[in-house]
Design a protein around this motif. Structure first.
Motif, PDB file in Angstrom:
ATOM      1  N   ALA A 273      -9.561  -6.607  -9.330  1.00  0.00           N
ATOM      2  CA  ALA A 273     -10.078  -7.946  -9.056  1.00  0.00           C
ATOM      3  C   ALA A 273      -9.755  -8.384  -7.633  1.00  0.00           C
ATOM      4  O   ALA A 273     -10.533  -9.103  -7.002  1.00  0.00           O
ATOM      5  N   ASN A 274      -8.618  -7.948  -7.105  1.00  0.00           N
ATOM      6  CA  ASN A 274      -8.271  -8.288  -5.725  1.00  0.00           C
ATOM      7  C   ASN A 274      -9.268  -7.663  -4.767  1.00  0.00           C
ATOM      8  O   ASN A 274      -9.667  -8.265  -3.770  1.00  0.00           O
ATOM      9  N   LEU A 275      -9.685  -6.436  -5.097  1.00  0.00           N
ATOM     10  CA  LEU A 275     -10.655  -5.739  -4.260  1.00  0.00           C
ATOM     11  C   LEU A 275     -12.021  -6.437  -4.342  1.00  0.00           C
ATOM     12  O   LEU A 275     -12.732  -6.571  -3.340  1.00  0.00           O
TER      13      LEU A 275
ATOM     14  N   PHE B 229     -11.155   3.595  17.122  1.00  0.00           N
ATOM     15  CA  PHE B 229     -11.150   3.077  15.750  1.00  0.00           C
ATOM     16  C   PHE B 229     -10.265   3.964  14.881  1.00  0.00           C
ATOM     17  O   PHE B 229      -9.384   3.486  14.156  1.00  0.00           O
ATOM     18  N   ASP B 230     -10.476   5.288  14.988  1.00  0.00           N
ATOM     19  CA  ASP B 230      -9.694   6.219  14.176  1.00  0.00           C
ATOM     20  C   ASP B 230      -8.219   6.195  14.553  1.00  0.00           C
ATOM     21  O   ASP B 230      -7.342   6.310  13.704  1.00  0.00           O
ATOM     22  N   LYS B 231      -7.965   6.036  15.846  1.00  0.00           N
ATOM     23  CA  LYS B 231      -6.591   6.019  16.337  1.00  0.00           C
ATOM     24  C   LYS B 231      -5.821   4.836  15.734  1.00  0.00           C
ATOM     25  O   LYS B 231      -4.699   4.987  15.236  1.00  0.00           O
ATOM     26  N   VAL B 232      -6.456   3.653  15.769  1.00  0.00           N
ATOM     27  CA  VAL B 232      -5.813   2.455  15.246  1.00  0.00           C
ATOM     28  C   VAL B 232      -5.671   2.557  13.728  1.00  0.00           C
ATOM     29  O   VAL B 232      -4.622   2.233  13.162  1.00  0.00           O
ATOM     30  N   ALA B 233      -6.731   3.040  13.068  1.00  0.00           N
ATOM     31  CA  ALA B 233      -6.675   3.181  11.612  1.00  0.00           C
ATOM     32  C   ALA B 233      -5.530   4.113  11.210  1.00  0.00           C
ATOM     33  O   ALA B 233      -4.800   3.831  10.252  1.00  0.00           O
ATOM     34  N   ALA B 234      -5.344   5.194  11.984  1.00  0.00           N
ATOM     35  CA  ALA B 234      -4.275   6.144  11.663  1.00  0.00           C
ATOM     36  C   ALA B 234      -2.903   5.475  11.787  1.00  0.00           C
ATOM     37  O   ALA B 234      -2.023   5.658  10.942  1.00  0.00           O
ATOM     38  N   LEU B 235      -2.757   4.637  12.829  1.00  0.00           N
ATOM     39  CA  LEU B 235      -1.486   3.925  13.011  1.00  0.00           C
ATOM     40  C   LEU B 235      -1.219   2.988  11.824  1.00  0.00           C
ATOM     41  O   LEU B 235      -0.094   2.899  11.329  1.00  0.00           O
TER      42      LEU B 235
ATOM     43  N   LEU C 224     -15.875  -9.628  19.344  1.00  0.00           N
ATOM     44  CA  LEU C 224     -16.348  -8.278  19.045  1.00  0.00           C
ATOM     45  C   LEU C 224     -17.727  -8.361  18.404  1.00  0.00           C
ATOM     46  O   LEU C 224     -18.085  -9.386  17.847  1.00  0.00           O
ATOM     47  N   ASP C 225     -18.464  -7.245  18.456  1.00  0.00           N
ATOM     48  CA  ASP C 225     -19.775  -7.303  17.813  1.00  0.00           C
ATOM     49  C   ASP C 225     -19.616  -7.245  16.292  1.00  0.00           C
ATOM     50  O   ASP C 225     -18.591  -6.838  15.761  1.00  0.00           O
ATOM     51  N   GLU C 226     -20.674  -7.665  15.606  1.00  0.00           N
ATOM     52  CA  GLU C 226     -20.575  -7.894  14.167  1.00  0.00           C
ATOM     53  C   GLU C 226     -20.435  -6.605  13.384  1.00  0.00           C
ATOM     54  O   GLU C 226     -19.715  -6.543  12.398  1.00  0.00           O
ATOM     55  N   GLU C 227     -21.145  -5.588  13.850  1.00  0.00           N
ATOM     56  CA  GLU C 227     -21.077  -4.285  13.189  1.00  0.00           C
ATOM     57  C   GLU C 227     -19.623  -3.819  13.117  1.00  0.00           C
ATOM     58  O   GLU C 227     -19.119  -3.437  12.072  1.00  0.00           O
ATOM     59  N   PHE C 228     -18.942  -3.898  14.283  1.00  0.00           N
ATOM     60  CA  PHE C 228     -17.562  -3.428  14.352  1.00  0.00           C
ATOM     61  C   PHE C 228     -16.656  -4.280  13.472  1.00  0.00           C
ATOM     62  O   PHE C 228     -15.786  -3.761  12.771  1.00  0.00           O
ATOM     63  N   THR C 229     -16.851  -5.604  13.517  1.00  0.00           N
ATOM     64  CA  THR C 229     -15.999  -6.494  12.728  1.00  0.00           C
ATOM     65  C   THR C 229     -16.082  -6.144  11.245  1.00  0.00           C
ATOM     66  O   THR C 229     -15.059  -6.054  10.561  1.00  0.00           O
ATOM     67  N   SER C 230     -17.308  -5.924  10.753  1.00  0.00           N
ATOM     68  CA  SER C 230     -17.470  -5.576   9.338  1.00  0.00           C
ATOM     69  C   SER C 230     -16.773  -4.253   9.029  1.00  0.00           C
ATOM     70  O   SER C 230     -16.088  -4.126   8.016  1.00  0.00           O
ATOM     71  N   ARG C 231     -16.948  -3.298   9.929  1.00  0.00           N
ATOM     72  CA  ARG C 231     -16.369  -1.977   9.713  1.00  0.00           C
ATOM     73  C   ARG C 231     -14.839  -2.067   9.691  1.00  0.00           C
ATOM     74  O   ARG C 231     -14.168  -1.502   8.830  1.00  0.00           O
ATOM     75  N   MET C 232     -14.300  -2.847  10.648  1.00  0.00           N
ATOM     76  CA  MET C 232     -12.849  -3.014  10.763  1.00  0.00           C
ATOM     77  C   MET C 232     -12.291  -3.667   9.495  1.00  0.00           C
ATOM     78  O   MET C 232     -11.292  -3.205   8.933  1.00  0.00           O
ATOM     79  N   ASN C 233     -12.950  -4.735   9.029  1.00  0.00           N
ATOM     80  CA  ASN C 233     -12.463  -5.430   7.835  1.00  0.00           C
ATOM     81  C   ASN C 233     -12.471  -4.520   6.617  1.00  0.00           C
ATOM     82  O   ASN C 233     -11.520  -4.508   5.833  1.00  0.00           O
ATOM     83  N   GLY C 234     -13.551  -3.742   6.470  1.00  0.00           N
ATOM     84  CA  GLY C 234     -13.651  -2.836   5.333  1.00  0.00           C
ATOM     85  C   GLY C 234     -12.569  -1.774   5.372  1.00  0.00           C
ATOM     86  O   GLY C 234     -11.907  -1.498   4.375  1.00  0.00           O
ATOM     87  N   GLU C 235     -12.374  -1.199   6.552  1.00  0.00           N
ATOM     88  CA  GLU C 235     -11.384  -0.135   6.705  1.00  0.00           C
ATOM     89  C   GLU C 235      -9.971  -0.650   6.422  1.00  0.00           C
ATOM     90  O   GLU C 235      -9.176   0.007   5.760  1.00  0.00           O
ATOM     91  N   PHE C 236      -9.681  -1.864   6.909  1.00  0.00           N
ATOM     92  CA  PHE C 236      -8.321  -2.383   6.733  1.00  0.00           C
ATOM     93  C   PHE C 236      -8.021  -2.649   5.253  1.00  0.00           C
ATOM     94  O   PHE C 236      -6.899  -2.410   4.798  1.00  0.00           O
TER      95      PHE C 236
ATOM     96  N   GLN D 172      -9.154  -0.942   2.841  1.00  0.00           N
ATOM     97  CA  GLN D 172      -8.916   0.364   2.263  1.00  0.00           C
ATOM     98  C   GLN D 172      -7.501   0.856   2.600  1.00  0.00           C
ATOM     99  O   GLN D 172      -6.804   1.408   1.760  1.00  0.00           O
ATOM    100  N   ILE D 173      -7.074   0.608   3.837  1.00  0.00           N
ATOM    101  CA  ILE D 173      -5.735   1.023   4.262  1.00  0.00           C
ATOM    102  C   ILE D 173      -4.683   0.286   3.441  1.00  0.00           C
ATOM    103  O   ILE D 173      -3.731   0.886   2.947  1.00  0.00           O
TER     104      ILE D 173
END
Lengths: 300, 380
Positions: free
Chosen positions: A254-256, B220-226, B361-373, B375-376
Motif C-alpha cells: 500500500a505504501n508503494l 544517473f546510474d552513478k548517483v543511483a548506485a551511491l 530539471l526537465d520533467e522526464e528526468f524528474t519522473s525517472r528520478m522519483n521512480g528510481e528513488f 525503488q531504491i
C-alpha cells in the motif's frame, strides 16, 4: 379491480406490491445508489486506468499491458506483495491465537456481566487508530518503554533496534489494533455451542483436552474463519501502520501504491498495483474458504 | 403562533416532573434535539476547525504555523487554513488531481514545472505592500517571471545538510562531508529525507557530479548506485522532520539529512548537535509562494503572500527556524552574533553561491528520478 388500477400509475403500484424482488430493491435503493456511485463507478475507472500509461503529466489512453508486465517483471513489486501477505498472515495468526483464549474465557467462564467484559475487550477501539500506532511507537521505540525498562533492569546493554521500524513492529501494532475484530466473531461462535454436547462428551469419557479438540474447536471454526478473513483482507492493504512503524524493510504494497499516486505521479501503475493486490487477496480468501469448508465438513 | 410543543427547557423539566407533558410531545422534543445535534456543524461554521472564509495555504510540514502570519492574523482575526505536503512533487500531484488552494509553497527547482502545469496565476503586485523590500537577486529565479507576469514570491532560503550528534559521531579529525551519511561505522543510525527532491541532489553532490550534468545516463546510474550503497545503512526514510529530530535527540540516529531548522530546534533543547558544512558544499534552495489560478479567495491569497514576505515573519523565520528570509529588512531585526551563530549571512547570494544551488530539471528526468528513488528505498 378498482378504477385506479387501470391507470399506468396504478398498475405500477400493483406490480410493486405484488413483486417481492422489486420491493426488496426499492428498500435497498439508497444503499445500491451509494454502492454504484461510490464503488462500482470508481472500480471501473480503476480497471480502465490500469491499462493506460503515464507520460509525465498526461495519460496515454491506448490500452496496453505495460503496467502488468512491469509488475510481473520487476522483483520489487513481487517482494513487496509477498511481504505484505506475509505480514498480514502473521498478524492474522497472532491475532486469532491471542483472541481465542479471551473469547473462550468470556464465553465459558464468565457468567455475570458478560456485556461489561465484551465492552472492556473493545476498549482499544475507543481511541483513534493513529493514536494507538503512536502509542506503539512510544512502547517499541529506541528509548521506549520496553527498551528503557529492560535496560533499567540491566537485562540489556544496548536498546533492541529490531523492535521499531521493522516488519515485527508492523505485526505487533496490527495485531493489537485488530484484536477486537477477532474476539467478537469467535466469542459469538463459542457462545452458540450447545452446552449439552460438551456434557455428552464428558459422559462418554472425554477429558478436557479431547473434548476441546473434538467438540469445542470444530464448532467454533466458523468464528475463527470469519475472524481470520476479517483481519487478513484489510491488513494486506494497510498503509498507515507500515508508514509510521515499518521503516525501510517494513514497507508494504500500500505504501508503494500511495507513492504512485503522489510522488512518482504514475496513476495507471498505482491502479494496476491496486488491482493486482485485490485479485491476489480475493484468490487467497477463496482458497481459504474452500479449504476451511472441506475441513469443517470432514469434522462433522 | 406558538405551537403546543414549543416549550422552554425549564418548562419541559417542570412539566416532566409534574407529569403534564405527553409522551408524544416529549418524543417530538427528542426528535428536535436529534436534528439540532446533526445540524449544528451546518448551522454554525465557526464551530468547525477550518473556517471557510480564510485563504488556504498549502505548504511543507512545519510551515503550517500561525507564527508566520502575524500581519494576516491582525487583519483577519485568525490564521489562514493550512494543508501540508511531504514534498514539492507530492504537492504538485495533489493540485493536478484537482485540489484547489489559494497559495502554495514550492521551491525554485520545481518552479518551471509548476508554472508549466498551467495551475498558477500571476500576482497583482500592487496588493503586495512588502514586495519592494524583497531582495532583488531572488526575484528573477528561473520560472518566476513568465509572459510578463510574476508567479513566484520568494520567501525562505536555506540549505539541506547534515545534522549530527557531536557526542556520538566521531569524525576522527576528518572534515565534515556528505560521506558522513555513507559511514559504515554508523549503519542503522542514519536518517535520510524520503523525497528525491532533496536526497537525490545531495547524493549528486557527494558523487562529485555537477548539477548541469546530472541528467546524463551515466551520472544517473552513478548517483543511483551511491543511494543503493546507502540503503542498508539507513534506519529511517521520512518526510517528517520532527521524526528525524526526535530520533537524533534520543540517540537512535547519529546523523541525519535535515534542513536548517532542525539543528536550531535541537540546540534549543540542549541536544549536542552540529549543523555540518560539508566540504563538497551543502544543497541550497529558495522556496516561496505561488497562487492557484482558481484561488477561491484572491484577495486573501495576496494577504497570505504579503504576510509571508513581511518583516515580522522574516524575524521569526530567521531567529526561530534558522532559515534565510527574502525581505532584506528582516535581517535588521536580528543581531550580527545571532546570524553568525545560525550560520546565515545578510546576502543570500553569498550563501547560495557557497553551496550547490538547485536548478530546475526537465520533467522526464524528474519522473525517472522519483521512480528510481522509490525503488531504491524499497531495497532494489
Amino acid at each position: 379491480m378498482t378504477q385506479t388500477h387501470d391507470t399506468l400509475r396504478g398498475r405500477l403500484y400493483a406490480f410493486f406490491l405484488r413483486s417481492e424482488p422489486v420491493r426488496g430493491f426499492a428498500l435497498l435503493s439508497p444503499t445500491l445508489l451509494i454502492m454504484l456511485a461510490g464503488m462500482c463507478v470508481p472500480f471501473v475507472i480503476l480497471v480502465a486506468m490500469s491499462f493506460w500509461t503515464q507520460h509525465v503529466f498526461e495519460f496515454d489512453t491506448t490500452l496496453s499491458l505495460t503496467n502488468y508486465n512491469e509488475i510481473v517483471d520487476k522483483p520489487m513489486y513481487r517482494v513487496l506483495l509477498t511481504r505484505s501477505l506475509a505480514i498480514s498472515g502473521a498478524c492474522t495468526v497472532a491475532t486469532v491465537l491471542l483472541a481465542y483464549p479471551m473469547a473462550y474465557y468470556v464465553a465459558f467462564h464468565v457468567h455475570r456481566h458478560k456485556m461489561v467484559w465484551i465492552v472492556l475487550m473493545t476498549l482499544p477501539f475507543w481511541s483513534s487508530y493513529l493514536l494507538r500506532v503512536f502509542a506503539w511507537k512510544i512502547i517499541l521505540g529506541y528509548n521506549g518503554a520496553i527498551n528503557a525498562s529492560f535496560m533499567g533492569l540491566g537485562w540489556l546493554e544496548k536498546p533492541l533496534e529490531f523492535l521499531l521500524y521493522s516488519p515485527t513492529a508492523v505485526v505487533i501494532t496490527l495485531t493489537h489494533a485488530w484484536a477486537a475484530f477477532a474476539i467478537l466473531p469467535i466469542y459469538v461462535s463459542l457462545e452458540k455451542i450447545d452446552r449439552s454436547l460438551l456434557e455428552a462428551a464428558t459422559d462418554l469419557g472425554d477429558g478436557p483436552v479431547k473434548r476441546f479438540i473434538g467438540v469445542t474447536l470444530p464448532l467454533s471454526l466458523p468464528g475463527v474463519i470469519a475472524a481470520s478473513l476479517l483481519i487478513f483482507i484489510p491488513t494486506v492493504g494497510d498503509f498507515v501502520t507500515p508508514a509510521l512503524v515499518g521503516g525501510p524493510d517494513g514497507a508494504m504494497i500500500a505504501n508503494l501504491i500511495q507513492v504512485q499516486f503522489a510522488r512518482v505521479n504514475n496513476w495507471p501503475m498505482g491502479a494496476a498495483l491496486s488491482l493486482a493486490m485485490m485479485v491476489i487477496i480475493a484468490a487467497i480468501s477463496l482458497l481459504y474458504i474452500w479449504t476451511a469448508r472441506r475441513f469443517t465438513e470432514y469434522g462433522r | 403562533m406558538k405551537r403546543k410543543t414549543d416549550i422552554s427547557p425549564q418548562e419541559m423539566t417542570d412539566r416532566l416532573q409534574s407529569g403534564t407533558l405527553s409522551r408524544r410531545q416529549f418524543q417530538q422534543m427528542l426528535a428536535g434535539a436529534g436534528i439540532a445535534m446533526v445540524a449544528t456543524p451546518v448551522l454554525s461554521p465557526s464551530a468547525l476547525a477550518a473556517p471557510a472564509d480564510q485563504g488556504t495555504y498549502f505548504t511543507w510540514g512545519g510551515y503550517d504555523i500561525p507564527e508566520l502570519f502575524a500581519p494576516y492574523i491582525e487583519q483577519h482575526g485568525e490564521a489562514p487554513n493550512f494543508a501540508a505536503f511531504g514534498g514539492s512533487e507530492e504537492g504538485l500531484t495533489k493540485l493536478m488531481g484537482g485540489y484547489v488552494v489559494d497559495v502554495a509553497h514550492p521551491c525554485n527547482a520545481v518552479l518551471p514545472r509548476w508554472v508549466a502545469s498551467g495551475l498558477l496565476q500571476p500576482f497583482d503586485l500592487s496588493q503586495l505592500s512588502n514586495w519592494d523590500d524583497v531582495i532583488p537577486a531572488l526575484k528573477n529565479l528561473e520560472g518566476s517571471v513568465h509572459d510578463g507576469g510574476t508567479y513566484f514570491a520568494p520567501m525562505d532560503w536555506g540549505q539541506t545538510s547534515i545534522t549530527y550528534r557531536e557526542d556520538l559521531f566521531d569524525l576522527q579529525g576528518a572534515e565534515e562531508s556528505w560521506g558522513m551519511l555513507w559511514d559504515e561505522r554508523y549503519a542503522g543510525q542514519i536518517g535520510v529525507i524520503a523525497s528525491a527532491g532533496d536526497t537525490w541532489w545531495c547524493a549528486t553532490i557527494f558523487a562529485g557530479v555537477d548539477f548541469t550534468e546530472m541528467t546524463t545516463d551515466e551520472n544517473f546510474d552513478k548517483v543511483a548506485a551511491l543511494l543503493r550503497q546507502q540503503r542498508p545503512l539507513v534506519r529511517l526514510y521520512t518526510d517528517d522532520v520532527t521524526t528525524l529530530e526526535q530520533a537524533l535527540a534520543s540517540g537512535e540516529l547519529v546523523a541525519a539529512m535535515t534542513w536548517n531548522s532542525s539543528p536550531v530546534d535541537l540546540k534549543r533543547q540542549d541536544v549536542p548537535v552540529r549543523w555540518a558544512n560539508p566540504k563538497e558544499g551543502a544543497l541550497t534552495w529558495v522556496c516561496g509562494a505561488v497562487m492557484h489560478k482558481d484561488a477561491p479567495n484572491p484577495e486573501r491569497a495576496h494577504d497570505i503572500i504579503d504576510s509571508l514576505i513581511s518583516v515580522d515573519t522574516g524575524r521569526f523565520l530567521i531567529d526561530e527556524y534558522g532559515y534565510g528570509h527574502s525581505n532584506s529588512k528582516s535581517f535588521d531585526e536580528v543581531s550580527e552574533e545571532r546570524l553568525a551563530e545560525l550560520g546565515l549571512t545578510r546576502n543570500p547570494s553569498e550563501m547560495l553561491d557557497a553551496g550547490k544551488f538547485q536548478i530546475p530539471l526537465d520533467e522526464e528526468f524528474t519522473s525517472r528520478m522519483n521512480g528510481e528513488f522509490e525503488q531504491i528505498k524499497a531495497g532494489f
